[in-house]
Each structure stands twice: as structure tokens, then as C-alpha cells.
Motif scaffolding. Sequence first.
Motif, PDB file in Angstrom:
ATOM      1  N   ILE A  23      -3.383  -5.229   1.503  1.00 47.65           N
ATOM      2  CA  ILE A  23      -1.949  -5.380   0.851  1.00 47.65           C
ATOM      3  C   ILE A  23      -1.029  -4.289   1.259  1.00 47.65           C
ATOM      4  O   ILE A  23       0.224  -4.571   1.743  1.00 47.65           O
ATOM      5  CB  ILE A  23      -2.058  -5.716  -0.658  1.00 47.65           C
ATOM      6  CG1 ILE A  23      -2.790  -6.895  -0.922  1.00 47.65           C
ATOM      7  CG2 ILE A  23      -0.605  -5.668  -1.260  1.00 47.65           C
ATOM      8  CD1 ILE A  23      -3.114  -7.155  -2.355  1.00 47.65           C
ATOM      9  N   GLU A  24      -1.313  -3.228   1.404  1.00 45.15           N
ATOM     10  CA  GLU A  24      -0.542  -2.030   1.911  1.00 45.15           C
ATOM     11  C   GLU A  24      -0.070  -1.947   3.207  1.00 45.15           C
ATOM     12  O   GLU A  24       0.995  -2.027   3.777  1.00 45.15           O
ATOM     13  CB  GLU A  24      -1.358  -0.549   1.586  1.00 45.15           C
ATOM     14  CG  GLU A  24      -1.087  -0.263   0.020  1.00 45.15           C
ATOM     15  CD  GLU A  24      -1.763   1.183  -0.344  1.00 45.15           C
ATOM     16  OE1 GLU A  24      -1.983   1.814   0.853  1.00 45.15           O
ATOM     17  OE2 GLU A  24      -1.843   1.363  -1.315  1.00 45.15           O
ATOM     18  N   ALA A  25      -1.266  -2.658   4.050  1.00 49.83           N
ATOM     19  CA  ALA A  25      -0.721  -2.880   5.409  1.00 49.83           C
ATOM     20  C   ALA A  25       0.154  -3.923   5.750  1.00 49.83           C
ATOM     21  O   ALA A  25       1.098  -3.574   6.473  1.00 49.83           O
ATOM     22  CB  ALA A  25      -2.206  -3.104   6.283  1.00 49.83           C
ATOM     23  N   VAL A  26      -0.006  -4.988   5.007  1.00 47.90           N
ATOM     24  CA  VAL A  26       0.767  -6.095   5.097  1.00 47.90           C
ATOM     25  C   VAL A  26       2.381  -5.823   4.691  1.00 47.90           C
ATOM     26  O   VAL A  26       3.266  -5.945   5.383  1.00 47.90           O
ATOM     27  CB  VAL A  26       0.425  -7.321   4.504  1.00 47.90           C
ATOM     28  CG1 VAL A  26       1.438  -8.052   4.499  1.00 47.90           C
ATOM     29  CG2 VAL A  26      -0.936  -7.728   5.102  1.00 47.90           C
ATOM     30  N   VAL A  27       2.383  -5.002   3.639  1.00 47.20           N
ATOM     31  CA  VAL A  27       3.708  -4.531   3.077  1.00 47.20           C
ATOM     32  C   VAL A  27       4.419  -3.682   3.989  1.00 47.20           C
ATOM     33  O   VAL A  27       5.511  -3.431   4.084  1.00 47.20           O
ATOM     34  CB  VAL A  27       3.648  -4.006   1.535  1.00 47.20           C
ATOM     35  CG1 VAL A  27       4.743  -3.200   1.058  1.00 47.20           C
ATOM     36  CG2 VAL A  27       2.987  -5.055   0.498  1.00 47.20           C
ATOM     37  N   ALA A  28       3.462  -2.531   4.582  1.00 49.03           N
ATOM     38  CA  ALA A  28       4.267  -1.795   5.376  1.00 49.03           C
ATOM     39  C   ALA A  28       4.617  -2.273   6.661  1.00 49.03           C
ATOM     40  O   ALA A  28       5.879  -1.985   7.246  1.00 49.03           O
ATOM     41  CB  ALA A  28       3.135  -0.495   5.857  1.00 49.03           C
ATOM     42  N   LEU A  29       3.968  -3.196   7.012  1.00 47.90           N
ATOM     43  CA  LEU A  29       4.218  -4.156   8.382  1.00 47.90           C
ATOM     44  C   LEU A  29       5.654  -4.844   8.027  1.00 47.90           C
ATOM     45  O   LEU A  29       6.472  -4.981   8.931  1.00 47.90           O
ATOM     46  CB  LEU A  29       3.152  -5.224   8.720  1.00 47.90           C
ATOM     47  CG  LEU A  29       3.402  -5.801  10.047  1.00 47.90           C
ATOM     48  CD1 LEU A  29       3.537  -4.815  11.129  1.00 47.90           C
ATOM     49  CD2 LEU A  29       2.262  -7.022  10.358  1.00 47.90           C
ATOM     50  N   ILE A  30       5.937  -5.419   6.958  1.00 52.75           N
ATOM     51  CA  ILE A  30       7.149  -6.163   6.589  1.00 52.75           C
ATOM     52  C   ILE A  30       8.032  -5.129   6.415  1.00 52.75           C
ATOM     53  O   ILE A  30       9.484  -5.382   6.783  1.00 52.75           O
ATOM     54  CB  ILE A  30       6.650  -6.855   5.188  1.00 52.75           C
ATOM     55  CG1 ILE A  30       5.851  -7.971   5.362  1.00 52.75           C
ATOM     56  CG2 ILE A  30       8.192  -7.506   4.573  1.00 52.75           C
ATOM     57  CD1 ILE A  30       6.080  -8.813   6.330  1.00 52.75           C
ATOM     58  N   ALA A  31       8.042  -3.793   5.870  1.00 52.57           N
ATOM     59  CA  ALA A  31       8.671  -2.932   5.724  1.00 52.57           C
ATOM     60  C   ALA A  31       9.325  -2.423   7.069  1.00 52.57           C
ATOM     61  O   ALA A  31      10.553  -2.039   7.291  1.00 52.57           O
ATOM     62  CB  ALA A  31       8.309  -1.624   4.953  1.00 52.57           C
ATOM     63  N   ILE A  32       8.557  -2.332   8.022  1.00 48.76           N
ATOM     64  CA  ILE A  32       8.815  -1.848   9.289  1.00 48.76           C
ATOM     65  C   ILE A  32       9.703  -2.798  10.090  1.00 48.76           C
ATOM     66  O   ILE A  32      10.712  -2.739  10.601  1.00 48.76           O
ATOM     67  CB  ILE A  32       7.436  -1.542  10.091  1.00 48.76           C
ATOM     68  CG1 ILE A  32       6.810  -0.255   9.653  1.00 48.76           C
ATOM     69  CG2 ILE A  32       7.922  -1.673  11.645  1.00 48.76           C
ATOM     70  CD1 ILE A  32       5.549  -0.162  10.253  1.00 48.76           C
ATOM     71  N   ALA A  33       9.409  -4.302   9.777  1.00 46.67           N
ATOM     72  CA  ALA A  33      10.230  -5.327  10.301  1.00 46.67           C
ATOM     73  C   ALA A  33      11.721  -5.342   9.782  1.00 46.67           C
ATOM     74  O   ALA A  33      12.761  -5.529  10.287  1.00 46.67           O
ATOM     75  CB  ALA A  33       9.331  -6.663  10.152  1.00 46.67           C
TER      76      ALA A  33
END
Length: 163
Positions: free
Chosen positions: A141-151
Amino acid sequence: MTDPTPPVPPLPDQPAAEAARSAGTPAEASAPAYDPASDPDDTGVPTSLHDDAAAVGRGFFSALFDLSFRTFITRRLASVFYLVGLIVIAIGFIVYLVNGIVGGASLLWINAGAGITAIIATLILVPLISFIAIIGLRFIIEAVVALIAIAENTERTAQHTRR
């Protein structure tokens, strides 16, 4: 044979200091200056950007049915996914713990050593695997949230650097 020197990127049209001086617009003058000390999330990303007001005003369902995928809902739902994952892991923990103990107890009548071993293995492995599952769920979940934040930050940067 290839050339060992990497290609040199082109130079910008003007120096950065000159571009910063000439970029002053009335919209930027009315925006409050970013103060890292008052930033509640301490990420260094300004939270008071003007173009975010429209994104915040959009409802959850309009973002859910946004066919262009311009608005991300993953960050809003991350805590819900985490809670649901924790509940699923807790249910699995209880089911496997009870089944392991009952199965080990039923083995006690056939082979006492196998029954005791099964109960001890259940009491050690089920909590350990559940703990590893919680860590894995959190990482995902942290990886997905970080990926969305990067986007989101990349999109914001692209909007501010367009000519």
C-alpha cells in the motif's frame, strides 16, 4: 565501437536567475509563500497550490468515474484498503490458529508427538506468517501511494514548467 563520452544536453535559452526574475506574474504575487515550518505533512511539497482547489472540490464519485484518469482516488482509499487487509489477515489468523490447534489436538489420540508438534508449530508459525503478511500489506500500500504521489507531483511540475 561506441563513443565513451555521454551526449551533452542543450543549454537553456536563458540563465535560471534571469528566468526567475522575468517569470513574476500577478497570480504568483497573490499566492502565499511556502513555509516548510507550517507544512503539516513535512514532505517538502507545498500544500497551498492554486490548481489543487479544483481537484479538492471534485467529489469522490466524479473522480471515481473520471474516464481520463486525471484524478487519483488511491490515496483517498489507502486507509480503507489497509483496514480491509488487516481484517482479512485477522480472520485468516483466527481460522488457521483454531484449525491448527484442533487438528493438533485430534492428532494427540493417534500420535502424541505429532499432535504436540502440530500445536507448537501452529502457535509459532501462524502469528509469524500473519505478522509478515501485515508487513507485506503495508509495503504494497505504501508503494502504491508513493507511486501515485510521484505521478501527482510530476503532473504538478509539468503544469508549472510548460511554456
